[in-house]
Design a protein around this motif. Structure first.
Motif, PDB file in Angstrom:
ATOM      1  N   LEU A  76       0.759  -1.376  -0.004  1.00 22.50           N
ATOM      2  CA  LEU A  76      -0.015   0.123   0.067  1.00 22.50           C
ATOM      3  C   LEU A  76       0.727   1.293  -0.151  1.00 22.50           C
ATOM      4  O   LEU A  76       0.438   2.341  -0.465  1.00 22.50           O
ATOM      5  N   ARG A 117      -4.552   4.933  -5.002  1.00 22.70           N
ATOM      6  CA  ARG A 117      -6.015   4.789  -4.972  1.00 22.70           C
ATOM      7  C   ARG A 117      -6.387   6.248  -5.507  1.00 22.70           C
ATOM      8  O   ARG A 117      -5.827   7.283  -5.016  1.00 22.70           O
ATOM      9  N   SER A 121     -10.908   7.414   0.311  1.00 24.37           N
ATOM     10  CA  SER A 121      -9.866   6.794   1.156  1.00 24.37           C
ATOM     11  C   SER A 121     -10.398   5.671   2.043  1.00 24.37           C
ATOM     12  O   SER A 121      -9.596   5.224   2.861  1.00 24.37           O
ATOM     13  N   THR A 123     -12.123   2.992   1.070  1.00 23.17           N
ATOM     14  CA  THR A 123     -11.715   1.865   0.606  1.00 23.17           C
ATOM     15  C   THR A 123     -10.510   1.085   1.047  1.00 23.17           C
ATOM     16  O   THR A 123      -9.113   1.770   0.826  1.00 23.17           O
ATOM     17  N   SER A 125      -8.572  -1.920   0.498  1.00 26.26           N
ATOM     18  CA  SER A 125      -7.688  -2.667  -0.370  1.00 26.26           C
ATOM     19  C   SER A 125      -8.240  -3.060  -1.540  1.00 26.26           C
ATOM     20  O   SER A 125      -9.365  -3.087  -1.564  1.00 26.26           O
ATOM     21  N   LEU A 126      -7.435  -3.609  -2.576  1.00 29.16           N
ATOM     22  CA  LEU A 126      -7.945  -4.384  -3.368  1.00 29.16           C
ATOM     23  C   LEU A 126      -8.146  -5.751  -3.115  1.00 29.16           C
ATOM     24  O   LEU A 126      -7.308  -6.171  -2.427  1.00 29.16           O
TER      25      LEU A 126
END
Length: 141
Positions: A76, A117, A121, A123, A125-126
């Motif tokens: 991240l 991203r 904010s 969210t 993670s993927l």
């Protein structure tokens, strides 16, 4: 190469194998604690790609520490992947869905990259398979 560190979800593993097949990656290297490639959900998620992609279970830290090509860890807080010049010969490490890349594997990653991203904010993670799709697309570009 794609290296998977502690992927637990069989659907993610199967989808990553399918993505590897789509993007021409012939080998997926898994840590010993990655979900079993022969899990029925994994097999179904590959949509047949299991027949064309080799999956290896190894001591990932040792294998990556001996790797002759750059090892890119996905974090991240890495460098923006859109701004990096990416070599064709490399290993991309994808971490566990909940905890990311383990400290032992982080220690052998020579490069740290992130998918920036652009949205909300909140969210967190993927999904591991979704991140793999984005990264492979960028690598092949």
């Amino acid at each position: 190469y794609i290296a998977l560190d502690g992927i637990r979800d069989p659907g993610n593993l199967g989808t990553i194998i399918r993505l590897a097949d789509w993007f021409g990656v012939r080998d997926v290297i898994c840590s010993m604690d990655t979900v079993d490639v022969y899990n029925p959900k994994t097999i179904a998620s590959t949509m047949g790609s299991i027949a064309r992609v080799r999956v290896h279970y190894v001591d990932l830290a040792t294998t990556l520490s001996r790797c002759p090509v750059p090892v890119y860890g996905t974090f991240l807080n890495g460098e923006n992947i859109y701004e990096k010049k990416l070599p064709m010969g490399a290993v991309m490490v994808i971490g566990n869905e909940a905890h990311g890349i383990s400290p032992a594997i982080e220690a052998v990653c020579r490069e740290r990259v992130t998918i920036p991203r652009f949205g909300d904010s909140r969210t967190e993670s993927l999904n591991a398979a979704m991140a793999t799709a984005i990264l492979l697309g960028l690598w092949r570009r």
